[in-house]
Design a protein around this motif. Sequence first.
Motif, short mmCIF file in Angstrom:
data_model
loop_
_atom_site.label_atom_id
_atom_site.label_comp_id
_atom_site.label_asym_id
_atom_site.label_seq_id
_atom_site.Cartn_x
_atom_site.Cartn_y
_atom_site.Cartn_z
N VAL A 6 0.84 -1.18 0.00
CA VAL A 6 0.00 0.00 0.00
C VAL A 6 0.89 1.25 0.00
O VAL A 6 1.96 1.26 0.60
N ASP A 7 0.45 2.29 -0.71
CA ASP A 7 1.13 3.59 -0.70
C ASP A 7 0.36 4.50 0.25
O ASP A 7 -0.81 4.83 -0.02
N VAL A 8 0.99 4.90 1.33
CA VAL A 8 0.33 5.78 2.30
C VAL A 8 1.33 6.80 2.81
O VAL A 8 2.54 6.66 2.65
N ASN A 9 0.81 7.84 3.46
CA ASN A 9 1.71 8.77 4.13
C ASN A 9 1.97 8.28 5.55
O ASN A 9 1.38 7.28 6.01
N ALA A 10 2.83 8.97 6.28
CA ALA A 10 3.22 8.51 7.62
C ALA A 10 2.05 8.54 8.59
O ALA A 10 1.95 7.69 9.49
N LEU A 11 1.17 9.52 8.45
CA LEU A 11 0.03 9.62 9.35
C LEU A 11 -0.92 8.44 9.18
O LEU A 11 -1.45 7.91 10.16
N GLU A 12 -1.10 8.00 7.93
CA GLU A 12 -1.93 6.83 7.67
C GLU A 12 -1.28 5.56 8.20
O GLU A 12 -1.94 4.68 8.76
N ALA A 13 0.05 5.47 8.04
CA ALA A 13 0.77 4.31 8.55
C ALA A 13 0.68 4.23 10.08
O ALA A 13 0.46 3.16 10.66
N GLU A 14 0.83 5.37 10.74
CA GLU A 14 0.73 5.40 12.21
C GLU A 14 -0.68 5.03 12.67
O GLU A 14 -0.85 4.31 13.67
N ALA A 15 -1.69 5.53 11.95
CA ALA A 15 -3.08 5.21 12.31
C ALA A 15 -3.34 3.71 12.18
O ALA A 15 -4.03 3.11 13.02
N PHE A 16 -2.80 3.10 11.13
CA PHE A 16 -2.96 1.65 10.95
C PHE A 16 -2.34 0.91 12.14
O PHE A 16 -2.90 -0.07 12.64
N CYS A 17 -1.16 1.34 12.57
CA CYS A 17 -0.50 0.67 13.70
C CYS A 17 -1.35 0.76 14.96
O CYS A 17 -1.44 -0.22 15.73
N ARG A 18 -2.00 1.89 15.20
CA ARG A 18 -2.87 2.02 16.37
C ARG A 18 -4.08 1.10 16.24
O ARG A 18 -4.52 0.48 17.21
N TYR A 19 -4.62 1.04 15.04
CA TYR A 19 -5.76 0.14 14.76
C TYR A 19 -5.38 -1.32 15.00
O TYR A 19 -6.09 -2.06 15.69
N LYS A 20 -4.25 -1.73 14.46
CA LYS A 20 -3.83 -3.12 14.60
C LYS A 20 -3.47 -3.44 16.05
O LYS A 20 -3.71 -4.56 16.53
N SER A 21 -2.92 -2.46 16.76
CA SER A 21 -2.61 -2.67 18.17
C SER A 21 -3.88 -2.95 18.96
O SER A 21 -3.92 -3.85 19.81
N GLN A 22 -4.91 -2.17 18.71
CA GLN A 22 -6.19 -2.37 19.39
C GLN A 22 -6.80 -3.71 19.02
O GLN A 22 -7.33 -4.43 19.87
N LYS A 23 -6.68 -4.07 17.76
CA LYS A 23 -7.28 -5.30 17.26
C LYS A 23 -6.58 -6.54 17.81
O LYS A 23 -7.24 -7.53 18.19
N ASP A 24 -5.24 -6.51 17.88
CA ASP A 24 -4.48 -7.69 18.27
C ASP A 24 -4.08 -7.71 19.74
O ASP A 24 -3.59 -8.74 20.24
N GLY A 25 -4.22 -6.59 20.44
CA GLY A 25 -3.80 -6.54 21.83
C GLY A 25 -2.30 -6.51 22.00
O GLY A 25 -1.77 -6.88 23.06
N VAL A 26 -1.59 -6.11 20.96
CA VAL A 26 -0.13 -5.99 20.98
C VAL A 26 0.23 -4.61 20.45
O VAL A 26 -0.44 -4.08 19.56
N ILE A 27 1.28 -4.00 21.00
CA ILE A 27 1.65 -2.66 20.56
C ILE A 27 2.53 -2.74 19.32
O ILE A 27 3.65 -3.26 19.37
N TYR A 28 2.01 -2.22 18.21
CA TYR A 28 2.77 -2.13 16.97
C TYR A 28 3.19 -0.68 16.75
O TYR A 28 2.49 0.26 17.14
N SER A 29 4.30 -0.49 16.10
CA SER A 29 4.74 0.85 15.73
C SER A 29 5.53 0.76 14.44
O SER A 29 5.84 -0.34 13.95
N LEU A 30 5.86 1.90 13.89
CA LEU A 30 6.79 1.94 12.78
C LEU A 30 8.20 1.73 13.32
O LEU A 30 8.48 2.06 14.48
N PRO A 31 9.11 1.18 12.53
CA PRO A 31 10.48 0.99 13.01
C PRO A 31 11.20 2.33 13.16
O PRO A 31 10.89 3.31 12.47
N SER A 32 12.15 2.36 14.07
CA SER A 32 13.04 3.52 14.15
C SER A 32 14.13 3.37 13.09
O SER A 32 14.29 2.31 12.48
N GLU A 33 14.90 4.44 12.91
CA GLU A 33 16.00 4.38 11.95
C GLU A 33 17.00 3.29 12.36
O GLU A 33 17.49 2.54 11.51
#
Length: 699
Positions: free
Chosen positions: A300-327
């Motif tokens: 998927v092509d998304v901006n960073a805000l969309e990517a971060e929102a997906f991580c929050r969604y998936k975290s809520q859905k799976d009960g695990v904290i997801y984030s984008l990787p650091s450098e």
Amino acid sequence: MSNLSMYPVTLNGNDIQNKRQEIRDYFHNTFSLFEKVFELLKNDDVFYRKSEITRHPMIFYFGHTATFFVNKLISMKVINERVDANFESVFAVGVDEMSWDDVDSKNYSWPKVDEVREYRTKVRGLVDELIITLPLNLPISQESDMWVILMGIEHERIHIETSLVLHTQMPLEFIKEVDEFKACSHSSAAPKNEMLSIKAQHIELGKEKTHHLYGWDNEYGTYEEDVKEFKTSKYLVSNSEYMEFVKDGGYETEEFWDDEGREFLKDSKAAYPTFWVLENGDYRYRTISKLIEMPLDWPVDVNALEAEAFCRYKSQKDGVIYSLPSEAEYRAIYNQSGLQDLPDFHESRANLNFYHYASSCPVNEFSFNGIYDVVGNVWQWSRTPIRGFEGFEIHPAYDDFSVPTFDDKHALILGSSWASSGNLIMKHSRYAFRKHFPQFAGFRYVISENSNDEEIDIYESDDLVSQYCEFQYGDTHFGVSNFAIECAKIASKFATKKGKALDLGCATGRATYELAKDFDEVEGIDFSVRFVQVGANLKDNGFVAFTSKEEGDLVVNKKVTIEELGYENLRDKVSFWQGDACNLKPNFNSYDLIIATNLIDRLYNPRLFLDTVDERLNEDGVLILTSPYTWQESSTQKELWLGGYVDSNGVEVKTLDSLKNVMSDKFELLHVQDLDFVIKETARKYQHTISQVSIWKKR
């Protein structure tokens, strides 16, 4: 291998003539590929359309990369004659939604496309000749004139990709197919994503100045971090995986978005990614030149805000904290994948450098030791704001490449895309964009106990900029008044009309605000964005923060607010722009006052400035020049000095006498005086300088 692909030039070697030919081939490949990108526009009328409101029409980008070569070669005194001064002003800056990027169409009179094509041909010939004739020693260093050529080439490589992004945002009716830009033709069901373990590692980022490949300033220096073991997604997030977020109301659920994300949704009205199209209830996908069935297994092509929102969604859905990787975590993934840097790494193993497709491809096509698309396909958003490493130094030819992005608003993108080439695909490359920007960028997610990046230090760390902040916003010393304030007082005294004023060479902007107390509108212009952004930050964020040197590494942090300065009601009266005093854009005109502060002896062609400045003044307009007349060949070639030398007749030439001779036909000299200023270097070292102020009224 695609005929669009080409490896970057290495800086080392033993044969100078072979190296010249290597650079020539790389330059012409880049220049031609960039022009090929613009063949996607259906006709010349499309060049005058904007892909989106925050961008220039495409004609700007078509001319921009060529003018970049000339402007940088001029500023570094590799050449001393322009190809087309108007083009090299109009096409100079304005690509990144900074407050000093002017994208207002009414301020531009765009040339014909054929005129720009002709200009590009002239620049191609100029650069080709320089590659053949410039002095060259191997390895090529940052001090070499050839480095400026490589800078222009790599800059154009960036715009090859970003222009393709803009073309993909252009309505399809204005785009035609070009054989060289064929999209991937296969897609199927997306693989189910899974998490892979990445071992704990000591990460060292940054590279030495002796590295064998060209680099931008932010790549050099050092950064170290101990990264704990973490988990990463095996694949980039596919259109199919992201579709769940869209269909579950992800764009309508505010809790998945932070403040910046909610602002993005409000402004954009987005309900799905930029390159998705909703048609008769089904989502389809936009490639450069076609609308196709949704390729569910492409990233998927998304901006960073969309990517971060997906991580929050998936975290809520799976009960695990997801984030984008650091450098640093991304480098750990890179290391575990077994990847090598160019030229050892071959792009046949990844979807980049136009080698395979002119689009993304399935997320399970290119494996790196079991981790897919570590590089290539689409860029990967990180959670790390870009900053300079320890030992960061700007390159004088392009002092605003990185520094304006060290603002906590630009997130690093990692790994490269199918449209990336040149420096963009190198191991050490560091690129960042504002979080709402569309790019050929997607993301992978991690489960990590590594700490998030610390908040950005608000205090200006650039030594020169900090020194000028202290000069303009700090304490006064030895009974000498604040120079910016005193200059503004003199200007207000002699200006008979108080409409619009120009603070030219505004540095960090103090005089711009002081002038706004008496003038209806004031524009501050400086050649360096590093300075311009201080005044702009005061306007936008309400403060100036800087470090004041005491001794050695000891500093004092200082901060002054717009309220403390008494400027809170002046915000709407001031604006700040980057510009070349010898070649300003045509829209900078109709001033009742122009003050050029300690500028005349730092210009590469002061006579050119003086010969044209009257055209920007209204009738009875006033020009104020201040200068200590510190003529130096590092700023101005000696044959262009206005004073400070003995002429061929043995006569001493003083600058004020030259000013009188040059300006007498167009200006009346009203007043001359001396004005002291003091610049603090450390607590026990100061520069005490006397500037001569000359005041001229337009005849």
